[in-house]
Design a protein around this motif. Structure first.
Motif, PDB file in Angstrom:
ATOM      1  N   THR A 212       0.930  -1.045   0.075  1.00 59.05           N
ATOM      2  CA  THR A 212      -0.043  -0.053   0.089  1.00 59.05           C
ATOM      3  C   THR A 212       0.777   1.379  -0.039  1.00 59.05           C
ATOM      4  O   THR A 212       2.012   1.139   0.448  1.00 59.05           O
ATOM      5  CB  THR A 212      -0.901   0.163   1.294  1.00 59.05           C
ATOM      6  N   TYR A 214      -0.717   4.061   1.326  1.00 61.08           N
ATOM      7  CA  TYR A 214      -1.650   4.669   2.382  1.00 61.08           C
ATOM      8  C   TYR A 214      -0.772   5.274   3.242  1.00 61.08           C
ATOM      9  O   TYR A 214       0.691   4.970   3.535  1.00 61.08           O
ATOM     10  CB  TYR A 214      -2.313   3.577   3.140  1.00 61.08           C
ATOM     11  N   TRP A 216      -1.369   7.922   1.175  1.00 60.90           N
ATOM     12  CA  TRP A 216      -1.521   8.670  -0.184  1.00 60.90           C
ATOM     13  C   TRP A 216      -2.744   8.561  -0.994  1.00 60.90           C
ATOM     14  O   TRP A 216      -2.974   9.077  -1.758  1.00 60.90           O
ATOM     15  CB  TRP A 216      -0.067   8.892  -0.782  1.00 60.90           C
ATOM     16  N   THR A 217      -2.809   7.055  -0.998  1.00 61.49           N
ATOM     17  CA  THR A 217      -4.117   6.111  -1.521  1.00 61.49           C
ATOM     18  C   THR A 217      -4.601   5.585  -0.733  1.00 61.49           C
ATOM     19  O   THR A 217      -4.260   5.111   0.519  1.00 61.49           O
ATOM     20  CB  THR A 217      -3.451   5.453  -2.855  1.00 61.49           C
ATOM     21  N   ASP A 219      -5.679   2.479  -1.343  1.00 61.07           N
ATOM     22  CA  ASP A 219      -5.849   1.210  -1.924  1.00 61.07           C
ATOM     23  C   ASP A 219      -4.779   0.189  -0.997  1.00 61.07           C
ATOM     24  O   ASP A 219      -3.639   0.342  -0.888  1.00 61.07           O
ATOM     25  CB  ASP A 219      -5.381   1.067  -3.246  1.00 61.07           C
ATOM     26  N   SER A 290     -10.332  -0.906  -0.651  1.00 66.17           N
ATOM     27  CA  SER A 290     -10.171   0.334  -1.225  1.00 66.17           C
ATOM     28  C   SER A 290     -11.227   1.312  -0.361  1.00 66.17           C
ATOM     29  O   SER A 290     -12.293   1.290  -0.388  1.00 66.17           O
ATOM     30  CB  SER A 290     -10.732   0.401  -2.705  1.00 66.17           C
TER      31      SER A 290
END
Length: 343
Positions: A212, A214, A216-217, A219, A290
């Motif tokens: 991931t 994460y 920043w995204t 997912d 997600s």
């Protein structure tokens, strides 16, 4: 002893017997350590009076005295908790108090298995603690007020944060996952690119890997590799970005997540902040989560005088910071209309 008048002192959390306490008071660092110990005792001894007390204090600290950055301890006088709803924008929010809050949140999670406590921990880790450290890793904030013109310290006359910040951040390796006492449920609490093993779990050893970017995204890919097929529940946290009753978040993203198991989308209900997948897991099973990562406005309870007419911005667990260096005017002159698009 409590019966000696001069020993009764709210600053030192000695003002009344533990089981009679109701509010988060006194020196915020010592308080969060003290409340961590209370939660430990409640967990280890099943003492219902300790449990009720620490639950009351947690509700007071989070729903009446908690900053949007995860900071606690508003008062510069005594580095202490202030009164309910006294969350001034120049509040103290010592880094060590944030560290203590993450330790306390861990014990509260172990008591209740509720993701609310991990939501609080995440907010504090990303903002009040990680945000205190310069990108170089060398300089840090001792205090973390919402409004400040100070730079980070290379050292401080009271060097507690120098050891406490790394201790709290390194603790993420132990906070990422948890198992229930029966060792038949695995909790995924934090989303961090990593891999490791959970030993003596569900009759085997389970290797778990996260891929991931994460936060920043949103997912997250979770790969499970038990040494042999094993039946257990995988509980994955679905973050609630309004973990304190002080704050209202817009837009409300509740329920806007998707989970796929080996490519097949799952319909799951959130329970105490987690979705649970129970099955016989095979080597190579993959779960994709997600999460929505829209920018959100945060409005504060009107009883917090300092925040009337103000708005904060968050994206995922990150609270935005506006700095003069990024703008042509003083940030204190900026206005954000309610209808302005955010991207």
């Amino acid at each position: 002893r409590h019966t000696v008048a001069e020993h009764r002192n709210a600053y030192r959390q000695s003002h009344r017997p533990v089981v009679e306490m109701t509010d988060a008071v006194g020196h915020a660092v010592r308080a969060t350590y003290f409340y961590t110990a209370m939660a430990d005792l409640a967990m280890l001894t099943s003492d219902t009076a300790y449990l009720a007390a620490v639950d009351r204090i947690w509700a007071n600290a989070i729903d009446r005295k908690h900053y949007i950055t995860g900071g606690v301890g508003a008062s510069h006088q005594g580095e202490a908790f202030s009164a309910d709803f006294d969350l001034r924008n120049d509040g103290y929010c010592e880094s060590c108090a944030g560290c203590g809050l993450t330790f306390w949140a861990d014990r509260m999670f172990r008591l209740h298995r509720d993701a609310h406590h991990i939501d609080v921990q995440e907010r504090t880790l990303y903002n009040n603690i990680l945000g205190a450290v310069e990108l170089s890793g060398e300089n840090f904030f001792y205090q973390n007020p919402l409004s400040s013109e100070k730079t980070r310290y290379s050292w401080h006359g009271c060097p507690c944060c120098v050891g406490n910040i790394p201790r709290a951040l390194l603790g993420i390796k132990d906070a990422m996952y948890a198992v229930d006492p029966a060792r038949s449920s695995l909790y995924v609490n934090h989303f961090v690119a990593s891999e490791g093993e959970v030993a003596e779990f569900a009759g085997t050893t389970v290797r778990i890997c996260q891929e991931t970017d994460y936060p920043w995204t949103g997912d997250i890919e979770i790969s499970l590799s038990p040494r042999e097929p094993a039946e257990f529940t995988l509980n994955i946290r679905i973050p609630d970005r309004s973990e304190s009753k002080l704050y209202t978040v817009e837009p409300d993203l509740t329920g806007r997540f998707t989970i796929r198991l080996n490519g097949v989308e799952q319909t799951l209900t959130v329970n105490q902040g987690y979705v649970g997948l129970r099955r016989t897991w095979q080597n190579g099973d993959v779960v994709h989560l997600s999460l929505p990562m829209d920018v959100q406005r945060v409005y504060c309870d009107q009883r917090v005088r300092a925040n009337r007419g103000r708005v904060a911005l968050i994206r995922g667990p990150i609270t935005y910071n506006l700095e003069n260096v990024d703008h042509e005017c003083d940030v204190r002159d900026l206005v954000l209309p309610r209808g302005a698009p955010l991207r």
